[in-house]
Design an enzyme around this catalytic site. Structure first.
Site, PDB file in Angstrom:
ATOM      1  N   LYS A 266       0.845  -1.214   0.021  1.00  8.74           N
ATOM      2  CA  LYS A 266       0.142  -0.133  -0.123  1.00  8.74           C
ATOM      3  C   LYS A 266       0.937   1.329  -0.101  1.00  8.74           C
ATOM      4  CE  LYS A 266      -0.436  -0.360   5.349  1.00  8.74           C
ATOM      5  NZ  LYS A 266      -1.251  -0.760   6.036  1.00  8.74           N
TER       6      LYS A 266
ATOM      7  N   ARG B 240     -10.271   0.037  15.148  1.00  3.98           N
ATOM      8  CA  ARG B 240     -10.400   0.638  13.730  1.00  3.98           C
ATOM      9  C   ARG B 240     -11.558  -0.082  13.076  1.00  3.98           C
ATOM     10  NH1 ARG B 240      -4.792   1.364  10.400  1.00  3.98           N
ATOM     11  NH2 ARG B 240      -4.967  -0.873   9.989  1.00  3.98           N
TER      12      ARG B 240
ATOM     13  N   HIS C 135      -5.790  -7.451  13.083  1.00  3.10           N
ATOM     14  CA  HIS C 135      -4.489  -6.156  13.127  1.00  3.10           C
ATOM     15  C   HIS C 135      -4.123  -6.395  14.483  1.00  3.10           C
ATOM     16  CE1 HIS C 135      -1.706  -3.902  10.929  1.00  3.10           C
ATOM     17  NE2 HIS C 135      -2.211  -2.794  11.407  1.00  3.10           N
TER      18      HIS C 135
ATOM     19  N   ARG D  80       1.552 -10.811   7.035  1.00  6.82           N
ATOM     20  CA  ARG D  80       1.406  -9.437   6.174  1.00  6.82           C
ATOM     21  C   ARG D  80       2.364  -8.379   6.511  1.00  6.82           C
ATOM     22  NH1 ARG D  80      -3.514  -9.706   8.989  1.00  6.82           N
ATOM     23  NH2 ARG D  80      -3.193  -7.789   9.790  1.00  6.82           N
TER      24      ARG D  80
ATOM     25  N   TYR E  74      15.776  31.172   5.623  1.00  5.35           N
ATOM     26  CA  TYR E  74      14.422  31.959   5.941  1.00  5.35           C
ATOM     27  C   TYR E  74      14.820  31.929   7.736  1.00  5.35           C
ATOM     28  CZ  TYR E  74      12.339  30.985   1.641  1.00  5.35           C
ATOM     29  OH  TYR E  74      11.553  31.089   0.276  1.00  5.35           O
TER      30      TYR E  74
ATOM     31  N   CYS F  60      14.490  24.529   3.254  1.00  6.34           N
ATOM     32  CA  CYS F  60      13.402  25.433   2.302  1.00  6.34           C
ATOM     33  C   CYS F  60      12.493  24.526   1.665  1.00  6.34           C
ATOM     34  CB  CYS F  60      14.318  26.190   1.383  1.00  6.34           C
ATOM     35  SG  CYS F  60      15.353  27.307   2.071  1.00  6.34           S
TER      36      CYS F  60
ATOM     37  N   ASP G   9      12.758  23.539  -1.545  1.00  9.91           N
ATOM     38  CA  ASP G   9      13.377  22.739  -2.799  1.00  9.91           C
ATOM     39  C   ASP G   9      14.901  22.744  -2.168  1.00  9.91           C
ATOM     40  OD1 ASP G   9      11.277  22.691  -4.382  1.00  9.91           O
ATOM     41  OD2 ASP G   9      11.563  25.022  -4.476  1.00  9.91           O
TER      42      ASP G   9
HETATM   43  C1  LIG Z   1      -0.419  -1.619   6.822  1.00 11.37           C
HETATM   44  C2  LIG Z   1      -1.078  -3.043   7.413  1.00 11.37           C
HETATM   45  C3  LIG Z   1       0.009  -4.045   7.657  1.00 11.37           C
HETATM   46  C4  LIG Z   1       1.260  -3.726   7.479  1.00 11.37           C
HETATM   47  O1  LIG Z   1       1.811  -3.314   8.600  1.00 11.37           O
HETATM   48  P1  LIG Z   1       3.496  -3.097   8.991  1.00 11.37           P
HETATM   49  O2  LIG Z   1       3.607  -2.848  10.523  1.00 11.37           O
HETATM   50  O3  LIG Z   1       3.906  -2.339   7.951  1.00 11.37           O
HETATM   51  O4  LIG Z   1       4.086  -4.535   8.964  1.00 11.37           O
HETATM   52  C5  LIG Z   1      -0.678  -5.248   7.887  1.00 11.37           C
HETATM   53  N1  LIG Z   1      -2.054  -5.379   8.184  1.00 11.37           N
HETATM   54  C6  LIG Z   1      -2.772  -4.370   7.880  1.00 11.37           C
HETATM   55  C7  LIG Z   1      -4.256  -4.779   8.292  1.00 11.37           C
HETATM   56  C8  LIG Z   1      -2.386  -2.968   7.677  1.00 11.37           C
HETATM   57  O5  LIG Z   1      -3.008  -2.223   7.525  1.00 11.37           O
END
Ligand SMILES: *Cc1c(COP(=O)(O)O)cnc(C)c1O
Length: 390
Positions: free
Chosen positions: A39, A137, A171, A232, A273, A320, A322
């Protein structure tokens, strides 16, 4: 390197990615599939080349956070199954199906909407049940007080037509804090809630999910016993965050720039700046063509040190949009055209994140589109990507 790389660029080391992949694969054990989280443009590393490399390395699944990211991968020929982590409005259901995207289902209401939309187009949407075991969440609440209601809702959702319940997942929210006893016990509680709900759902619906998965990076590194059918990992794949160091993973991205014009200022001269920096004596100051519009956080003004071939050079004055300025007084051999590591193997991004009061995820995600990504393999450039519309 050629001209386009004389300003600021990000080198993406595909060998480091492969190294991390293999190490993480071993950490998962033989039974678990590898879902690579790509992602947010693969955390700023470039979703298409990273996904193709993961495909080549043997990953089983990829995850994105929205339909556009999935479409980009499909458009560029990525074939692996894609799990969409996040909310998609139900009127996009047919696009999900046509792009072969697996959607998470976080509630009975969402399940009804996806089912109805899939029915209208006469197709089936592949879905993973999302359980909230403590993340707070998305997902069906699995705490003790909500358990029975959630179970009833899930079983009702699973009777809806045109949905294929391939998987179930949750998660972790504190799995990356192994030294914190409270976080450890909460992580175990999350896992117990998950197992309990999965058992009841599978019994109640008289089925078994093909994929049960919980582990993000922290879960995989510190609780590999929770790997189940699939893990994951996201951030550790890219070799950042302190936990990557702990496990000997390699940083994949190096942000580089090259010294621009250099001037010598008399004492008591302000730089940049806001006049936040004054020379205390005669100083040699170089301009670097990297600024906050490239992703160098402005809060690093007067603090971060760039790594030159002869050692660190501290930023003088405000960063800055750039450009920024660095002190080269004690680095007399560093001059215009010399390469500088903004962060990378010789200048850890974890330190930069700490200094900026954030996490490495945010820093790599914020490397902007005008910074070309250059892909390296076996010391050779194998690809490049500039997102500006030339
Ligand atoms: C982003 C995400 C992950 C990966 O998380 P990391 O901390 O980068 O390993 C795994 N599962 C879900 C649901 C996520 O949103």
């Amino acid at each position: 390197m050629e001209k386009i790389l004389r300003r600021t660029w990000a080198e993406i080391d595909l060998d480091a990615l492969a190294y991390n992949y293999r190490k993480l694969r071993r950490q998962m054990g033989p039974g678990a599939g590898f879902l690579g989280v790509v992602k947010a443009d693969a955390y700023g590393h470039g979703a298409v080349p990273i996904s193709k490399k993961l495909e080549e390395l043997g990953a089983e699944y990829l995850a994105v956070s929205n339909l556009e990211e999935a479409e980009e991968l499909r458009h560029h020929g990525v074939e692996l199954p894609l799990l969409l982590l996040g909310y998609t409005p139900a009127d996009m259901t047919e696009m999900l199906i046509d792009n072969r995207v697996t959607q998470d289902v976080p509630s009975l209401e969402a399940a009804r909407d996806y089912s109805a939309a899939a029915k209208v187009c006469g197709k089936t949407l592949k879905v993973h049940l999302k359980l909230d075991t403590g993340m707070g969440r998305l997902g069906f609440q699995c705490d003790e007080g909500s358990f029975d209601r959630s179970l009833a809702e899930i079983l009702e959702a699973m009777r809806l037509p045109n949905l294929d319940w391939e998987g179930v997942f949750m998660h972790f929210c504190v799995a990356d804090e192994p030294d914190n006893p409270e976080a450890r016990s909460f992580t175990r509680l999350q896992y117990q809630r998950f197992v309990h709900m999965v058992e009841e759902v599978e019994r109640g619906a008289n089925m078994r999910f093909r994929l049960h998965h919980c582990c993000n990076s922290g879960g995989l590194m510190y609780y590999p016993e929770f790997a189940w059918d699939m893990c994951r990992p996201g951030v550790v794949l890219y070799g950042t965050e302190p936990m990557s160091r702990d496990f000997g993973l390699k940083p994949v991205m190096t942000l580089k720039t090259a010294v621009g014009p250099v001037k010598t200022y008399p004492p008591d001269t302000s730089v940049s700046y806001g006049r936040t920096y004054f020379t205390d004596r005669e100083r040699r100051i170089g301009v670097l063509p990297v600024g906050y519009a490239d992703g160098l956080q402005r809060c690093l003004s007067n603090r971060w040190e760039m790594m030159t071939q002869d050692g660190p050079a501290r930023i003088c004055g405000r960063v800055c949009m750039d450009m920024c300025m660095v002190d080269l007084t004690d680095l007399p051999n560093v001059g215009t055209g010399d390469e500088v590591e903004v962060f990378g193997p010789n200048n850890p991004i974890e330190r930069m994140a700490e200094m900026a009061g954030t996490i490495t995820y945010e820093l790599t995600c914020c490397i902007s589109k005008r910074v070309p990504r250059v892909y390296l393999e076996n010391g050779r450039i194998v690809g490049r990507d500039l997102r500006l519309q030339l």
